[in-house]
Design an enzyme around this catalytic site. Structure first.
Site: not given
Ligand code: PLP
Length: 376
Positions: A70-71, A150, A180, A238, A324
């Site tokens: 998600a970052t 979060n 979340q 990839t 985080c």
């Protein structure tokens, strides 16, 4: 017995996810871009995961793009949409409590010439759609707002806000960080009026290092990673077939019982809040109507790291603020009016529907003991 109550930081991969990843590493190890049969088989595994995620959001498979988490999805949403739409519209509106992957990206864009407006909660500690609408105007290219905070579990009024903003300014691109909320609350792209949605697999019992960005058909996002034009050129590189297959398996497992699990998590949250409320040093920071999966409490007068390490010595794992930020105060609690000693003593307990009352009781007892021991 260890008690893991840090599921907003990451979850244990479910068996289905592990076995899907294993299969893609041992049997189905082709490169999805290869033109031979092994490549096609890997491509089918990626497509199957893409369809599971698309179905869960009620969208077309073609609108789901895999990322490294998600970052990256949040970076792609903010940088990519502002690059595509920000030539003449230089304003970006965000909530003041976004995850660092949105707030830092917004700050980066601000340093590069965008005006960033950060909307705070009202006096009542709640966000209001009208405040976001008032912050937007004809010069706004993007509005980004998370679904569930979060750190505290506050549920933001994303649907009301996006509906109202789209009615007044249909050209504004709406982005929701649903990390979340996904697989915990109903997340449907059209009901939300979201053009862009960020997801992460490791918060829903998939693997770390994979996420997705939903991009509504017709919405332009300029790639931030260029190369071999995988993911229709939106995200070169990839595809990580094992992680993507695991993501799909987790979504297939949990998508059908979101309501039931929500009920169970709500019972567990009530149980925990009742248990800790009897301890005089404890203040509950999460709102009653917040996500039942995240419970933020403060041990007023005891620094969170000290309590966290005390609990850790008992093999009980919780978080202080957001995982985080590694102990750095993010300012989110302050935005919700939680300051000083109360903010310094904040602990985040984050559960799953499979957490047991026994585990919560073990935590509550250890917390009580810790408060006494840490004082002495
Ligand atoms: N957004 C929110 C609300 C989060 O809680 C997190 C992770 O904690 C992220 C984004 C980043 O997700 P990832 O770890 O997949 O990069």
């Amino acid at each position: 017995m260890s008690v893991y109550l840090d599921n907003a930081a990451t979850t244990k991969p479910c068996e289905e996810a592990v076995s899907a990843a294993c299969n893609a590493m041992t049997e189905n190890y082709g490169n999805p871009s290869s033109l031979h049969r092994a490549g096609l088989k890997a491509q089918l595994a990626v497509d199957s995961a893409r369809k599971a995620i698309a179905d869960s959001l009620g969208v077309d498979s073609g609108c789901i793009y895999f990322t490294s988490g998600a970052t990256e999805s949040n970076n792609l949403a903010l940088r990519g949409a502002s690059a595509a739409y920000g030539r003449n519209r230089r304003k970006i509106v965000v909530s003041s409590v976004e995850h660092a992957s949105v707030s830092e990206t917004a700050a980066f864009l601000e340093q590069n010439g965008f005006e960033v407006v950060r909307v705070s909660p009202g006096e009542d500690g709640q966000f209001h759609a009208a405040d976001f609408v008032n912050a937007c105007d004809e010069t706004t290219c993007l509005l980004s707002m998370m679904m569930v905070n979060n750190e505290t579990g506050h549920i933001l009024p994303v649907k009301q806000t996006f509906n109202a903003v789209k009615r007044k300014f249909p050209e504004i691109i709406t982005h929701c960080d649903c990390v979340q909320g996904y697989m915990k609350l109903p997340v449907k792209a059209s009901a939300l009026d979201a053009d862009l949605i960020s997801l992460s697999a490791h918060k829903i019992h998939g693997a770390k290092g994979v996420g997705a960005l939903y991009i509504r058909k017709g919405v332009r996002v300029r790639p931030i990673v260029t190369g071999g034009k995988q993911e229709k050129g939106i995200r070169s590189g990839t595809e990580s077939v094992p992680l993507i297959a695991a993501f799909g398996a987790a979504v297939r497992k949990y998508n059908g019982n979101i309501g039931e699990r929500f009920e169970r998590a709500s019972q567990l949250k009530n149980h925990l809040v009742n248990r800790v409320s009897s301890i005089s040093e404890i203040a509950v920071n999460s709102p009653e109507d917040g996500s039942p999966y995240i419970i933020n409490i403060s041990v007023v007068g005891r620094r969170s790291e000290i309590m966290l390490h005390y609990l850790e010595s008992r093999e009980i794992y919780v978080s202080s603020g957001s995982a985080c930020s590694k102990g750095q105060q993010s300012g989110v609690l302050e935005e919700f009016g939680i300051r000083d000693k109360r903010a310094d003593g904040a602990l985040r307990i984050s559960i799953t529907a499979e957490t047991t009352e026994e585990e919560l009781d073990i935590f509550a007892s250890a917390l009580h003991e810790g408060i006494v021991k840490v004082r002495s």
